[in-house]
Design a protein around this motif. Sequence first.
Motif, PDB file in Angstrom:
ATOM      1  N   LEU A   1       0.825  -1.207   0.000  1.00 43.23           N
ATOM      2  CA  LEU A   1       0.000   0.000   0.000  1.00 43.23           C
ATOM      3  C   LEU A   1       0.864   1.264   0.000  1.00 43.23           C
ATOM      4  O   LEU A   1       0.542   2.247  -0.672  1.00 43.23           O
ATOM      5  N   LYS A   2       1.959   1.238   0.740  1.00 43.74           N
ATOM      6  CA  LYS A   2       2.862   2.400   0.745  1.00 43.74           C
ATOM      7  C   LYS A   2       3.433   2.643  -0.651  1.00 43.74           C
ATOM      8  O   LYS A   2       3.464   3.788  -1.139  1.00 43.74           O
ATOM      9  N   ALA A   3       3.882   1.565  -1.286  1.00 46.10           N
ATOM     10  CA  ALA A   3       4.456   1.704  -2.627  1.00 46.10           C
ATOM     11  C   ALA A   3       3.417   2.267  -3.599  1.00 46.10           C
ATOM     12  O   ALA A   3       3.708   3.180  -4.384  1.00 46.10           O
ATOM     13  N   LEU A   4       2.201   1.738  -3.544  1.00 42.43           N
ATOM     14  CA  LEU A   4       1.139   2.190  -4.443  1.00 42.43           C
ATOM     15  C   LEU A   4       0.739   3.635  -4.145  1.00 42.43           C
ATOM     16  O   LEU A   4       0.508   4.433  -5.062  1.00 42.43           O
ATOM     17  N   HIS A   5       0.668   3.970  -2.864  1.00 48.45           N
ATOM     18  CA  HIS A   5       0.267   5.324  -2.492  1.00 48.45           C
ATOM     19  C   HIS A   5       1.325   6.346  -2.905  1.00 48.45           C
ATOM     20  O   HIS A   5       0.993   7.424  -3.410  1.00 48.45           O
ATOM     21  N   ASP A   6       2.590   5.993  -2.696  1.00 49.09           N
ATOM     22  CA  ASP A   6       3.671   6.906  -3.075  1.00 49.09           C
ATOM     23  C   ASP A   6       3.705   7.144  -4.584  1.00 49.09           C
ATOM     24  O   ASP A   6       4.032   8.249  -5.037  1.00 49.09           O
ATOM     25  N   LYS A   7       3.372   6.111  -5.354  1.00 47.81           N
ATOM     26  CA  LYS A   7       3.459   6.213  -6.812  1.00 47.81           C
ATOM     27  C   LYS A   7       2.185   6.778  -7.439  1.00 47.81           C
ATOM     28  O   LYS A   7       2.242   7.668  -8.301  1.00 47.81           O
ATOM     29  N   TYR A   8       1.013   6.268  -7.010  1.00 48.76           N
ATOM     30  CA  TYR A   8      -0.232   6.608  -7.682  1.00 48.76           C
ATOM     31  C   TYR A   8      -1.231   7.375  -6.815  1.00 48.76           C
ATOM     32  O   TYR A   8      -2.159   7.991  -7.343  1.00 48.76           O
ATOM     33  N   GLY A   9      -1.048   7.313  -5.491  1.00 46.18           N
ATOM     34  CA  GLY A   9      -2.025   7.897  -4.592  1.00 46.18           C
ATOM     35  C   GLY A   9      -3.214   6.955  -4.413  1.00 46.18           C
ATOM     36  O   GLY A   9      -3.802   6.505  -5.404  1.00 46.18           O
ATOM     37  N   VAL A  10      -3.552   6.634  -3.179  1.00 41.07           N
ATOM     38  CA  VAL A  10      -4.703   5.777  -2.894  1.00 41.07           C
ATOM     39  C   VAL A  10      -5.819   6.649  -2.330  1.00 41.07           C
ATOM     40  O   VAL A  10      -5.682   7.235  -1.260  1.00 41.07           O
ATOM     41  N   ARG A  11      -6.945   6.758  -3.084  1.00 42.75           N
ATOM     42  CA  ARG A  11      -8.084   7.546  -2.598  1.00 42.75           C
ATOM     43  C   ARG A  11      -8.832   6.801  -1.499  1.00 42.75           C
ATOM     44  O   ARG A  11      -9.122   7.343  -0.444  1.00 42.75           O
ATOM     45  N   ASN A  12      -9.127   5.532  -1.766  1.00 44.91           N
ATOM     46  CA  ASN A  12      -9.820   4.678  -0.800  1.00 44.91           C
ATOM     47  C   ASN A  12      -9.789   3.249  -1.319  1.00 44.91           C
ATOM     48  O   ASN A  12      -9.336   2.992  -2.437  1.00 44.91           O
ATOM     49  N   GLY A  13     -10.318   2.335  -0.508  1.00 43.62           N
ATOM     50  CA  GLY A  13     -10.331   0.949  -0.957  1.00 43.62           C
ATOM     51  C   GLY A  13     -10.814  -0.011   0.099  1.00 43.62           C
ATOM     52  O   GLY A  13     -11.152   0.364   1.226  1.00 43.62           O
ATOM     53  N   HIS A  14     -10.874  -1.269  -0.299  1.00 41.87           N
ATOM     54  CA  HIS A  14     -11.313  -2.343   0.598  1.00 41.87           C
ATOM     55  C   HIS A  14     -10.291  -3.473   0.542  1.00 41.87           C
ATOM     56  O   HIS A  14      -9.799  -3.829  -0.535  1.00 41.87           O
ATOM     57  N   VAL A  15      -9.960  -4.020   1.707  1.00 45.23           N
ATOM     58  CA  VAL A  15      -9.025  -5.140   1.806  1.00 45.23           C
ATOM     59  C   VAL A  15      -9.790  -6.378   2.280  1.00 45.23           C
ATOM     60  O   VAL A  15     -10.382  -6.375   3.362  1.00 45.23           O
ATOM     61  N   GLU A  16      -9.783  -7.405   1.454  1.00 40.68           N
ATOM     62  CA  GLU A  16     -10.399  -8.683   1.836  1.00 40.68           C
ATOM     63  C   GLU A  16      -9.283  -9.705   2.011  1.00 40.68           C
ATOM     64  O   GLU A  16      -8.481  -9.902   1.089  1.00 40.68           O
ATOM     65  N   THR A  17      -9.198 -10.320   3.171  1.00 47.39           N
ATOM     66  CA  THR A  17      -8.160 -11.321   3.385  1.00 47.39           C
ATOM     67  C   THR A  17      -8.765 -12.713   3.358  1.00 47.39           C
ATOM     68  O   THR A  17      -9.828 -12.951   3.933  1.00 47.39           O
ATOM     69  N   VAL A  18      -8.096 -13.598   2.654  1.00 50.97           N
ATOM     70  CA  VAL A  18      -8.443 -15.020   2.656  1.00 50.97           C
ATOM     71  C   VAL A  18      -7.367 -15.679   3.499  1.00 50.97           C
ATOM     72  O   VAL A  18      -6.235 -15.859   3.052  1.00 50.97           O
ATOM     73  N   HIS A  19      -7.724 -15.981   4.739  1.00 52.99           N
ATOM     74  CA  HIS A  19      -6.718 -16.291   5.751  1.00 52.99           C
ATOM     75  C   HIS A  19      -6.803 -17.754   6.189  1.00 52.99           C
ATOM     76  O   HIS A  19      -7.894 -18.276   6.456  1.00 52.99           O
ATOM     77  N   SER A  20      -5.662 -18.406   6.281  1.00 52.15           N
ATOM     78  CA  SER A  20      -5.631 -19.771   6.827  1.00 52.15           C
ATOM     79  C   SER A  20      -6.179 -19.778   8.246  1.00 52.15           C
ATOM     80  O   SER A  20      -6.077 -18.787   8.973  1.00 52.15           O
ATOM     81  N   PHE A  21      -6.776 -20.899   8.626  1.00 50.87           N
ATOM     82  CA  PHE A  21      -7.314 -20.982   9.987  1.00 50.87           C
ATOM     83  C   PHE A  21      -6.188 -20.912  11.014  1.00 50.87           C
ATOM     84  O   PHE A  21      -5.031 -21.220  10.708  1.00 50.87           O
ATOM     85  N   THR A  22      -6.516 -20.471  12.203  1.00 51.04           N
ATOM     86  CA  THR A  22      -5.532 -20.334  13.271  1.00 51.04           C
ATOM     87  C   THR A  22      -6.010 -21.063  14.507  1.00 51.04           C
ATOM     88  O   THR A  22      -7.137 -21.573  14.568  1.00 51.04           O
ATOM     89  N   ASN A  23      -5.150 -21.088  15.508  1.00 55.80           N
ATOM     90  CA  ASN A  23      -5.413 -21.902  16.696  1.00 55.80           C
ATOM     91  C   ASN A  23      -6.542 -21.350  17.560  1.00 55.80           C
ATOM     92  O   ASN A  23      -6.988 -22.020  18.486  1.00 55.80           O
ATOM     93  N   ASP A  24      -7.030 -20.143  17.268  1.00 57.06           N
ATOM     94  CA  ASP A  24      -8.123 -19.616  18.081  1.00 57.06           C
ATOM     95  C   ASP A  24      -9.492 -20.042  17.549  1.00 57.06           C
ATOM     96  O   ASP A  24     -10.524 -19.634  18.066  1.00 57.06           O
ATOM     97  N   GLN A  25      -9.496 -20.891  16.503  1.00 53.47           N
ATOM     98  CA  GLN A  25     -10.746 -21.460  16.008  1.00 53.47           C
ATOM     99  C   GLN A  25     -10.911 -22.876  16.551  1.00 53.47           C
ATOM    100  O   GLN A  25      -9.947 -23.502  16.984  1.00 53.47           O
ATOM    101  N   ASN A  26     -12.135 -23.383  16.495  1.00 56.91           N
ATOM    102  CA  ASN A  26     -12.402 -24.739  16.959  1.00 56.91           C
ATOM    103  C   ASN A  26     -12.204 -25.744  15.829  1.00 56.91           C
ATOM    104  O   ASN A  26     -12.547 -25.470  14.675  1.00 56.91           O
ATOM    105  N   LEU A  27     -11.676 -26.917  16.198  1.00 55.04           N
ATOM    106  CA  LEU A  27     -11.533 -27.983  15.209  1.00 55.04           C
ATOM    107  C   LEU A  27     -12.885 -28.563  14.821  1.00 55.04           C
ATOM    108  O   LEU A  27     -13.124 -28.948  13.681  1.00 55.04           O
ATOM    109  N   ILE A  28     -13.803 -28.672  15.787  1.00 56.75           N
ATOM    110  CA  ILE A  28     -15.163 -29.110  15.536  1.00 56.75           C
ATOM    111  C   ILE A  28     -16.115 -28.101  16.167  1.00 56.75           C
ATOM    112  O   ILE A  28     -15.705 -27.292  17.000  1.00 56.75           O
ATOM    113  N   ASP A  29     -17.373 -28.139  15.764  1.00 55.54           N
ATOM    114  CA  ASP A  29     -18.331 -27.170  16.274  1.00 55.54           C
ATOM    115  C   ASP A  29     -18.402 -27.208  17.795  1.00 55.54           C
ATOM    116  O   ASP A  29     -18.622 -28.276  18.390  1.00 55.54           O
ATOM    117  N   ASN A  30     -18.200 -26.070  18.411  1.00 56.50           N
ATOM    118  CA  ASN A  30     -18.268 -25.967  19.869  1.00 56.50           C
ATOM    119  C   ASN A  30     -18.387 -24.494  20.231  1.00 56.50           C
ATOM    120  O   ASN A  30     -18.232 -23.620  19.379  1.00 56.50           O
TER     121      ASN A  30
END
Length: 475
Positions: A296-325
């Motif tokens: 984002l810094k590189a893009l903002h410095d070069k082109y300027g960022v007016r606004n935007g949305h960041v969607e992350t597709v994130h691997s599961f982590t240890n704070d989630q449950n392995l089974i429904d609970n």
Amino acid sequence: MTDATTARLNEWANKQTAAEELIPLTGRLYRENDVLLTLFGRSLLNKSVIGMIKAHRYARHFLGEDLDIEVTLRIVRALTELDLGPTRIDLGRLIQKQQNQSDSVEDFLSTELASVAGTNGQDGAVRDIVLYGFGRIGRLLARILIDRAGGTGMRLRAIVVRKGSDDDIVKRASLLRRDSVHGKFDGSIVVDEEANTIQANGTLIQVIYSNDPSQVDYTEYGINDAVIVDNTGKWRDEEGLSKHLECPGASKVILTAPGKGDVKNIVYGVNDAAILEDDTVMSAASCTTNAITPVLKALHDKYGVRNGHVETVHSFTNDQNLIDNFHKGSRRGRAAGLNMVLTETGAAKAVAKALPELRGKLSGNAIRVPTPNVSMAILNLNLENATSVDELNGFLRETSMNSELRNQIDYVSSPELVSSDLVGSKRAGVVDGLATIVDDDRVVVYVWYDNEFGYSCQVIRCVAKMAGVDVPAFP
């Protein structure tokens, strides 16, 4: 056998011979001089013969052709004669620079490295490091510190955990030895249950059991002026993290999670200049914030960022449950291995802590998916200035090679790349050039990131700067 085939076989044999000589020279420079050699950002330490040859093939992304390994060997031989002090040398960039000058290799190196030539053996500060918590990030930090033992100005002295069983230390050592995602530990691990120590290669690690960060006397173990790396995420404000500083032998603390309140959130490469000598508490932000902020810094410095949305597709982590609970968080109680789980992320807003000019310009959300590691951030941005796919990708590729963010941003352009290919990436984020979408001033940039190892490399960079053991880098 044709002459061309014979020539190719001879060329391969010559590369093997050069690699076989390079490996011990690279190791000796690291052990005896604290000189880490890289090739366009990729470490040459502990490479196999094939790994060394492949590293020279990687150079074609920068040079348009393979780097001649025999040229590298000549440079490294010359480096061994300079009695260098602690430094980091990118051989690819150094060779590029030398080839653009008419000086001999020896004269060029003597001039280029004058500030560190002949300085080996001078006393250098070595800072004690303690890992408070030994989960996914803690164990990867341990691997990095052990791998670089004696060569970073930092030494891992202890880990602090809550005792979970009578054979706790054996289990901790086993988790360090074997990792389902990152593979086995490269070396030997010896456990001394009586002394509560783990010896990993040449590093002796004291295992300390405590339930409270303010109840450890590190000086009892010969640990002084230590930087405490809190990997638990339990204390995230200055008041909570300052508990560590009540312990004899502890002088600074860094959190491997987003800090709250007035705690500085540092994304190395972007706002690490904010780390001051008298800072005692800070945060290395989150893995996602580290992945997206440099881009984002590189893009903002070069082109300027007016606004935007960041969607992350994130691997599961240890704070989630392995089974429904039951889970106190929304949706995270559902089985992590069976579902895509829509959840919140503060990473988009957290960007502003490292990059204030984007405050209020980004929204964000996250989808946890059934993979154990490597995530993706999709940057959907409206720019101040229009561009094209080729121009934008060319800029990001050049940024990954020749900018001050080259250790944070990588760039790939492969039609077969998938998430598992990025396991072990040392960069904070990896731009997928083939996925880039541009419509005038609207762009979508896809950024992969190893949310475990890539982030851990960023943390180590922050720790080194906070510890005051940064070394010069050339060129």
